[in-house]
Design a protein around this motif. Structure first.
Motif, PDB file in Angstrom:
ATOM      1  N   UNK B  27      -7.193 -23.389  12.953  1.00  0.00           N
ATOM      2  CA  UNK B  27      -7.623 -24.246  13.673  1.00  0.00           C
ATOM      3  C   UNK B  27      -7.842 -25.766  13.167  1.00  0.00           C
ATOM      4  N   UNK B  28      -8.371 -25.713  12.093  1.00  0.00           N
ATOM      5  CA  UNK B  28      -8.730 -27.083  11.470  1.00  0.00           C
ATOM      6  C   UNK B  28      -7.363 -27.463  11.199  1.00  0.00           C
ATOM      7  N   UNK B  29      -6.308 -26.741  10.617  1.00  0.00           N
ATOM      8  CA  UNK B  29      -5.169 -27.606  10.372  1.00  0.00           C
ATOM      9  C   UNK B  29      -4.373 -27.941  11.586  1.00  0.00           C
ATOM     10  N   UNK B  30      -4.499 -27.564  12.619  1.00  0.00           N
ATOM     11  CA  UNK B  30      -4.160 -27.754  13.844  1.00  0.00           C
ATOM     12  C   UNK B  30      -4.656 -29.040  14.210  1.00  0.00           C
ATOM     13  N   UNK B  31      -6.037 -29.317  14.116  1.00  0.00           N
ATOM     14  CA  UNK B  31      -6.700 -30.548  14.313  1.00  0.00           C
ATOM     15  C   UNK B  31      -6.288 -31.603  13.252  1.00  0.00           C
ATOM     16  N   UNK B  32      -6.163 -31.421  11.984  1.00  0.00           N
ATOM     17  CA  UNK B  32      -5.522 -32.398  11.018  1.00  0.00           C
ATOM     18  C   UNK B  32      -4.196 -32.680  11.565  1.00  0.00           C
ATOM     19  N   UNK B 132      -8.585 -15.983  16.484  1.00  0.00           N
ATOM     20  CA  UNK B 132      -8.206 -17.294  17.091  1.00  0.00           C
ATOM     21  C   UNK B 132      -7.613 -16.977  18.403  1.00  0.00           C
ATOM     22  N   UNK B 133      -8.031 -17.525  19.650  1.00  0.00           N
ATOM     23  CA  UNK B 133      -7.428 -17.168  20.860  1.00  0.00           C
ATOM     24  C   UNK B 133      -7.291 -18.759  21.632  1.00  0.00           C
ATOM     25  N   UNK B 134      -6.544 -18.735  22.525  1.00  0.00           N
ATOM     26  CA  UNK B 134      -6.263 -19.796  23.428  1.00  0.00           C
ATOM     27  C   UNK B 134      -7.148 -19.304  24.781  1.00  0.00           C
ATOM     28  N   UNK B 152     -18.304 -21.894  14.870  1.00  0.00           N
ATOM     29  CA  UNK B 152     -17.026 -22.009  16.119  1.00  0.00           C
ATOM     30  C   UNK B 152     -16.187 -23.181  16.128  1.00  0.00           C
ATOM     31  N   UNK B 153     -14.914 -23.073  15.922  1.00  0.00           N
ATOM     32  CA  UNK B 153     -13.978 -24.295  15.955  1.00  0.00           C
ATOM     33  C   UNK B 153     -13.344 -24.286  17.508  1.00  0.00           C
ATOM     34  N   UNK B 154     -13.572 -25.282  18.205  1.00  0.00           N
ATOM     35  CA  UNK B 154     -13.034 -25.354  19.704  1.00  0.00           C
ATOM     36  C   UNK B 154     -12.310 -26.677  19.629  1.00  0.00           C
ATOM     37  N   UNK B 155     -10.855 -26.578  19.720  1.00  0.00           N
ATOM     38  CA  UNK B 155     -10.061 -28.021  19.787  1.00  0.00           C
ATOM     39  C   UNK B 155      -9.237 -27.779  21.185  1.00  0.00           C
ATOM     40  N   UNK B 156      -9.389 -29.001  21.729  1.00  0.00           N
ATOM     41  CA  UNK B 156      -8.756 -29.227  23.021  1.00  0.00           C
ATOM     42  C   UNK B 156      -7.160 -29.511  22.978  1.00  0.00           C
ATOM     43  N   UNK B 191      -6.390 -28.129  34.416  1.00  0.00           N
ATOM     44  CA  UNK B 191      -6.919 -26.918  33.634  1.00  0.00           C
ATOM     45  C   UNK B 191      -7.202 -27.263  32.124  1.00  0.00           C
ATOM     46  N   UNK B 192      -8.058 -26.816  31.443  1.00  0.00           N
ATOM     47  CA  UNK B 192      -8.438 -26.960  30.262  1.00  0.00           C
ATOM     48  C   UNK B 192      -7.951 -26.085  29.374  1.00  0.00           C
ATOM     49  N   UNK B 193      -7.074 -26.373  28.217  1.00  0.00           N
ATOM     50  CA  UNK B 193      -6.637 -25.449  27.246  1.00  0.00           C
ATOM     51  C   UNK B 193      -7.048 -25.810  26.181  1.00  0.00           C
ATOM     52  N   UNK B 194      -7.951 -24.783  25.352  1.00  0.00           N
ATOM     53  CA  UNK B 194      -8.463 -24.955  23.976  1.00  0.00           C
ATOM     54  C   UNK B 194      -7.939 -23.850  22.985  1.00  0.00           C
ATOM     55  N   UNK B 195      -8.056 -24.038  21.881  1.00  0.00           N
ATOM     56  CA  UNK B 195      -7.816 -23.406  20.904  1.00  0.00           C
ATOM     57  C   UNK B 195      -9.159 -23.046  19.985  1.00  0.00           C
ATOM     58  N   UNK B 196      -9.465 -21.885  20.162  1.00  0.00           N
ATOM     59  CA  UNK B 196     -10.865 -21.561  19.584  1.00  0.00           C
ATOM     60  C   UNK B 196     -10.847 -20.297  18.461  1.00  0.00           C
TER      61      UNK B 196
END
Lengths: 246, 218
Positions: B27-32, B132-134, B152-156, B191-196
């Motif tokens: 999730x961190x790499x995806x935000x990066x 990790x889930x969407x 917890x990391x939540x990326x929108x 709708x809101x899709x997040x990666x958590x």
């Protein structure tokens, strides 16, 4: 062809590791730098600050020149597929990567194998190296770190892709981006040496012993929040010194 | 689109040192991939790691080590490298994530988790701790107030949500410690899709979601 042989960690490994970790405690102190933290008070008392600073500056310059040279070698590998330059890089970095992997808990054979794998990746990926974005040491550290995590810890490390969704504009126009990456590396190293002991300690445990923040918290018996705030403070100081250097 | 909520510096330090768990790392790499501000910080932090390579305590390598690598390089030069299998449909997801999910939101095999809430657990993340889930949260739907056993990391990725901390839009990440309770609500028309990524299961404050958690395995 594979040089893989993952034996159990031998008794010799343990012995080497103990000697080695005693040495690695000195890591943050540049050995050519005459001022070790413990000597600082004495030095101040004798009013030797200025010559000491000059010496320190010389050793900083030596490090910077060295780093620049290594980065040039990597550029040669990248642009000309220069094998001699690669051999020089190998000579410099293979023992260092081996030490890094060993220090983080692999046995000696595995450490050497990963050092070889890292250098092989350096050759394969050299065309991706951009000297404007990183010093050679930083770039090679990244490869070594990722390989170690993949092979040894079985927890992958994911690389980000800067080309991704370039819709997001770069609003980080800090002047720092203009700095020579080699200079950058030696400034960071110096900033580390000036950190308070408690911050240096957690950085050492994290980067040099590979402990997670949770593990550091257990080892030092301090709350996780404290580990994290020391991390943040340490980085803040490092960033400041990069800002000051401009 | 610009990013207002970033990864915590402590999390970035763990990413740079290579000590984040696989799930948090993804999730961190995806935000990066989306955030130049955090990328620049990580590059500075990796210089610390580079310093560890330049340390003076060295273990020598065997004399034949270089030759072995050189032989491999020669061998590779002789073989013509096979073209990487390139399927032409580009994923809509940032690259670290794209290897774990279908190429588009439409193709994700969502599972209904609760009314207005669908989820998809990423297969192939081998983490010993955490998953990790969407999440796909319908507009206006609230996730019951909860805390977390660990970070917890939540990326929108799409849409937006608001909670006690602020409003999170695409690219924003909420980097929450275990001691924070929050109650996110999907607050835009889409709708809101997040990666958590969670290190440990969520801890709901009330009994009902806790029972629900038992049944849906959230």
């Amino acid at each position: 062809m594979s040089f893989a042989f993952y034996g159990p960690i031998s008794f010799m490994d343990q012995v080497v590791r103990e000697i080695f970790s005693a040495q690695s405690l000195k890591i943050f102190y540049n050995p050519s730098d005459p001022v070790l933290i413990s000597d600082r008070k004495a030095v101040k008392g004798q009013n030797l600050d200025k010559p000491v600073q000059d010496l320190k500056r010389q050793s900083d310059m030596a490090v910077a020149v060295d780093t620049t040279y290594l980065t040039e070698l990597l550029v040669k590998v990248s642009e000309e597929r220069d094998r001699d330059a690669f051999a020089c890089l190998f000579e410099h970095y293979a023992p260092r990567v081996k030490s890094y992997v060993f220090r983080l808990g692999s046995d000696e054979l595995m450490s050497e194998e990963l050092a070889q794998q890292t250098m092989l990746q350096v050759w394969r990926k050299a065309h991706l190296f951009d000297p404007a974005k990183a010093a050679a040491s930083t770039w090679i550290f990244r490869i070594a770190r990722n390989l170690r995590l993949d092979h040894y810890r079985k927890e992958r490390h994911f690389d980000y892709d800067e080309q991704d969704l370039s819709l997001i504009e770069d609003d980080s126009d800090s002047p720092e981006t203009e700095m020579d990456r080699n200079q950058h590396a030696s400034i960071v190293r110096n900033a580390l040496q000036r950190l308070p002991q408690e911050q240096m300690e957690i950085i050492r445990l994290s980067f040099y012993e590979g402990l997670s923040h949770g593990e550091i918290s257990e080892k030092l018996t301090v709350p996780l929040g404290t580990v994290k705030s020391r991390m943040r403070l340490a980085f803040k100081k490092i960033r400041q010194s990069l800002g000051d250097a401009l | 689109m610009s990013i207002h909520h970033h990864l915590n510096d402590a999390t970035l330090m763990a990413y740079a040192a290579g000590t984040l768990s696989e799930s948090m790392n993804l999730v961190a790499a995806t935000h990066l991939s989306l955030c130049p501000v955090c990328r620049q910080k990580v590059e500075q932090m990796e210089t610390i790691g580079a310093g560890s390579l330049e340390s003076e305590a060295l273990l020598p390598v065997r004399t034949e080590a270089l030759n072995q690598v050189m032989n491999l390089i020669d061998l590779e030069a002789e073989q013509t490298a096979p073209e990487p299998a390139n399927d032409h449909i580009k994923s809509v997801f940032p690259s670290p994530l794209s290897q774990f999910v279908p190429k588009d939101y439409e193709d994700i095999p969502w599972r209904s988790t609760a009314p207005g809430l669908k989820s998809f657990v990423l297969p192939g993340i081998q983490s010993r701790s955490g998953t990790v889930r969407l999440f796909k949260i319908a507009p206006g739907v609230t996730i019951p107030e909860h805390g977390h056993g660990g970070t917890e990391l939540t990326l929108v990725l799409k849409g937006s949500f608001s909670d006690e901390i602020g409003r999170f839009k695409a690219g924003d990440i909420a980097d929450l410690d275990g001691d924070i309770d929050h109650q996110p609500i999907a607050d835009s028309a889409e709708e809101c899709i997040c990666l958590i990524a969670t290190e440990q299961p969520l801890r709901f404050k009330n009994m009902v979601p806790r029972i629900m958690q038992y049944f849906v395995g959230m």
